[in-house]
Design a protein around this motif. Structure first.
Motif, short mmCIF file in Angstrom:
data_model
loop_
_atom_site.label_atom_id
_atom_site.label_comp_id
_atom_site.label_asym_id
_atom_site.label_seq_id
_atom_site.Cartn_x
_atom_site.Cartn_y
_atom_site.Cartn_z
N LEU A 11 0.90 -1.37 -0.05
CA LEU A 11 0.01 -0.27 0.38
C LEU A 11 1.30 0.63 -0.06
O LEU A 11 0.47 2.21 -0.49
CB LEU A 11 -0.76 -0.29 1.28
CG LEU A 11 -1.69 0.84 0.99
CD1 LEU A 11 -2.33 1.49 -0.12
CD2 LEU A 11 -2.51 1.28 2.45
N ASP A 30 10.58 3.27 5.52
CA ASP A 30 10.41 2.03 5.75
C ASP A 30 11.05 1.96 7.09
O ASP A 30 11.86 2.78 7.18
CB ASP A 30 10.33 1.29 4.36
CG ASP A 30 9.43 -0.27 4.73
OD1 ASP A 30 8.99 -0.85 5.71
OD2 ASP A 30 8.41 -0.07 4.04
N ARG A 31 11.22 0.59 7.79
CA ARG A 31 12.32 0.28 8.20
C ARG A 31 13.75 0.85 8.72
O ARG A 31 13.49 1.93 9.73
CB ARG A 31 12.42 -1.12 8.80
CG ARG A 31 12.57 -1.72 10.03
CD ARG A 31 12.92 -2.69 9.99
NE ARG A 31 12.01 -2.99 9.28
CZ ARG A 31 10.53 -4.35 10.67
NH1 ARG A 31 11.04 -3.92 11.78
NH2 ARG A 31 9.92 -4.94 10.61
N ASP A 35 12.60 2.59 12.18
CA ASP A 35 12.24 1.78 13.08
C ASP A 35 10.42 2.61 13.91
O ASP A 35 11.45 3.35 14.67
CB ASP A 35 12.75 1.15 13.48
CG ASP A 35 12.59 0.19 14.26
OD1 ASP A 35 10.91 0.18 14.43
OD2 ASP A 35 12.84 -1.34 14.54
N THR A 61 2.23 -7.29 9.51
CA THR A 61 1.36 -7.69 8.48
C THR A 61 1.69 -9.68 8.11
O THR A 61 0.58 -10.39 7.69
CB THR A 61 1.21 -8.01 7.02
OG1 THR A 61 2.60 -7.95 6.23
CG2 THR A 61 0.70 -6.03 7.62
N TYR A 124 -3.22 -10.90 15.48
CA TYR A 124 -2.45 -9.39 14.00
C TYR A 124 -4.21 -8.94 14.24
O TYR A 124 -4.07 -7.98 14.56
CB TYR A 124 -2.71 -10.28 12.81
CG TYR A 124 -3.10 -9.40 11.70
CD1 TYR A 124 -2.04 -8.37 11.92
CD2 TYR A 124 -4.14 -9.30 11.06
CE1 TYR A 124 -2.15 -7.94 9.96
CE2 TYR A 124 -4.61 -8.16 10.09
CZ TYR A 124 -3.34 -6.88 9.96
OH TYR A 124 -2.62 -6.60 8.46
N LYS A 128 -4.15 -4.80 15.53
CA LYS A 128 -4.30 -4.07 14.84
C LYS A 128 -5.67 -3.35 15.62
O LYS A 128 -6.21 -2.10 14.99
CB LYS A 128 -5.15 -4.49 13.32
CG LYS A 128 -3.80 -4.65 12.46
CD LYS A 128 -3.18 -3.89 11.54
CE LYS A 128 -3.42 -3.16 11.42
NZ LYS A 128 -2.78 -1.80 10.38
N1 LIG Z 1 -2.25 -7.10 3.07
C1 LIG Z 1 -3.25 -7.19 3.58
O1 LIG Z 1 -4.19 -8.20 3.17
C2 LIG Z 1 -3.89 -6.01 4.50
C3 LIG Z 1 -5.75 -6.78 4.74
C4 LIG Z 1 -6.48 -5.50 6.26
C5 LIG Z 1 -5.61 -4.00 5.79
N2 LIG Z 1 -4.22 -4.18 5.66
C6 LIG Z 1 -3.23 -3.16 6.77
O2 LIG Z 1 -2.62 -2.46 5.44
C7 LIG Z 1 -1.65 -2.54 6.21
C8 LIG Z 1 -0.67 -2.62 4.86
O3 LIG Z 1 -0.32 -3.28 4.13
P1 LIG Z 1 0.46 -3.91 2.86
O4 LIG Z 1 -0.17 -5.05 2.75
O5 LIG Z 1 1.00 -2.71 2.35
O6 LIG Z 1 1.38 -4.57 4.34
P2 LIG Z 1 3.20 -5.03 4.12
O7 LIG Z 1 3.09 -5.25 2.36
O8 LIG Z 1 3.31 -5.73 4.72
O9 LIG Z 1 3.92 -3.87 4.37
C9 LIG Z 1 4.02 -3.35 5.99
C10 LIG Z 1 5.26 -2.80 5.48
O10 LIG Z 1 6.28 -1.88 7.26
C11 LIG Z 1 7.13 -2.32 7.25
N3 LIG Z 1 7.06 -2.15 8.82
C12 LIG Z 1 7.19 -3.25 9.34
N4 LIG Z 1 7.50 -3.18 10.93
C13 LIG Z 1 8.40 -2.36 10.75
C14 LIG Z 1 8.80 -1.40 11.76
N5 LIG Z 1 8.51 -1.68 12.84
N6 LIG Z 1 9.04 0.23 11.09
C15 LIG Z 1 8.55 0.05 9.94
N7 LIG Z 1 8.51 -0.40 9.29
C16 LIG Z 1 7.96 -1.40 9.49
C17 LIG Z 1 7.73 -3.15 6.21
O11 LIG Z 1 9.04 -3.67 6.21
P3 LIG Z 1 10.13 -4.33 5.87
O12 LIG Z 1 9.58 -5.06 5.22
O13 LIG Z 1 10.86 -4.06 6.76
O14 LIG Z 1 8.89 -5.55 7.90
C18 LIG Z 1 6.71 -3.38 5.46
O15 LIG Z 1 7.52 -2.54 4.73
C19 LIG Z 1 -1.16 -2.50 6.88
O16 LIG Z 1 -1.47 -0.93 8.05
C20 LIG Z 1 -1.85 -3.78 7.19
O17 LIG Z 1 -2.16 -4.19 7.80
C21 LIG Z 1 -3.21 -5.54 5.22
#
Ligand SMILES: NC(=O)c1ccc[n+]([C@@H]2O[C@H](COP(=O)([O-])OP(=O)(O)OC[C@H]3O[C@@H](n4cnc5c(N)ncnc54)[C@H](OP(=O)(O)O)[C@@H]3O)[C@@H](O)[C@H]2O)c1
Length: 279
Positions: A11, A30-31, A35, A61, A124, A128
């Motif tokens: 996203l 990002d991280r 962090d 996630t 999870y 959230k």
């Molecule tokens: N994916 C789904 O199906 C889904 C469904 C409902 C809601 N959501 C929500 O939608 C949002 C976006 O999801 P997405 O699918 O885009 O997630 P994603 O692809 O897993 O990306 C999450 C990002 O957060 C970063 N992150 C994790 N821990 C961190 C930290 N301590 N400090 C800084 N960055 C950190 C990760 O970096 P690293 O790679 O370094 O860990 C990753 O780049 C999230 O809030 C998720 O909960 C997702």
């Protein structure tokens, strides 16, 4: 200036792309840059940058792994979110927090309103939801946006998995009793930008329009991607996973409509455009 966390995720990547397309000054991090679990670093970073809004897409996630890693999941989703909300409060910035259908009890067959029955069945989902509570406790200028079944070009997701397996196998078993809506990040990003530029604070649901089961979604992916792989419909009970998933993930979009935001296109339309984007 708008700050976007999680730019290396699905996203965050598309949100930065959309802001850039609109010529809105933005920074995706990002991280490696920050962090979010480091309270002091988050406070300093945001007070130096002074964004008008933070679109917080970073999260832990890994839904199944979270069942064994509650502490780290909570550190990121609850306390990381709290750190960002406090930093926004200090500089009077808006915050958009992305949440999930996993906060609901998943019962019934009608769409959940924004104040529907909260009862997460997974670590999870629980973290959230606790993140939502932190945002609401700390800030007035917030948007909580619950989304589901996310797919974007930058990262792994169900569609990419189905395409890979569809090329390798003649048939696949996919669950047919979990119903929800896919969310294409390229469709969600414009809505999040519209929200960031508005003052229509509150809790929202935002997914592509229409509902399907994972098995129906998989069948459409195979069909539209031109893959000859048969999708067998199976109940969740035959596909055990560590974390429980909601059976009903239908989300009502009433709050989007009531506040004059555009609904997203149908999930079938989104799937067609995503398959083109993947090429
Ligand atoms: N994916 C789904 O199906 C889904 C469904 C409902 C809601 N959501 C929500 O939608 C949002 C976006 O999801 P997405 O699918 O885009 O997630 P994603 O692809 O897993 O990306 C999450 C990002 O957060 C970063 N992150 C994790 N821990 C961190 C930290 N301590 N400090 C800084 N960055 C950190 C990760 O970096 P690293 O790679 O370094 O860990 C990753 O780049 C999230 O809030 C998720 O909960 C997702």
């Amino acid at each position: 200036m708008i700050l976007v966390t999680g730019v290396n995720g699905q996203l965050g990547f598309d949100v930065v792309k959309e802001l850039t397309k609109r010529n809105i000054e933005c920074l995706g991090i990002d991280r490696e840059e920050l962090d979010i679990t480091d309270k002091d670093a988050v406070g300093k970073y945001i007070s130096n940058l002074k964004p008008e809004c933070v679109i917080h897409c970073a999260a832990y996630t890994a839904v199944d792994r979270a069942e064994d890693e509650e502490e780290i999941c909570s550190k990121v989703n609850v306390y990381g979110t709290e750190n960002i909300a406090n930093a926004c409060k200090n500089i009077d910035a808006k915050m958009i927090y992305i949440s999930t259908d996993y906060v609901f009890d998943g019962q019934g067959d009608t769409p959940f309103e924004v104040n529907g029955n909260i009862k997460p069945h997974s670590i999870y989902g629980k973290t959230k939801y606790e993140g939502e509570l932190k945002v609401k406790e700390i800030l007035d200028k917030y948007f909580v946006v619950r989304i589901s079944w996310v797919f974007g070009v930058n990262g792994n997701n169900f569609i990419k998995t189905m395409i890979r397996l569809g090329k390798e196998k003649e048939s696949l078993n996919v669950v047919c009793d979990q119903i929800g809506s896919p969310t294409y990040t390229a469709d969600l990003a414009p809505l999040l930008c519209d929200m960031a530029l508005s003052e229509k604070y509150g809790t929202y649901h935002a997914t592509n329009e229409g509902y399907c089961s994972w098995a129906e979604f998989a069948s459409e992916i195979m069909k539209r991607a031109g893959l000859n792989c048969r999708v067998n419909q199976i109940p969740t009970s035959e596909y055990p996973a560590k974390a429980a998933r909601p059976f009903n993930s239908r989300l009502s979009k009433k709050s989007l409509v009531d506040n004059g935001f555009n609904l997203l296109p149908s999930w079938e339309d989104a799937l067609d455009r995503y398959l083109i984007e993947l090429k």
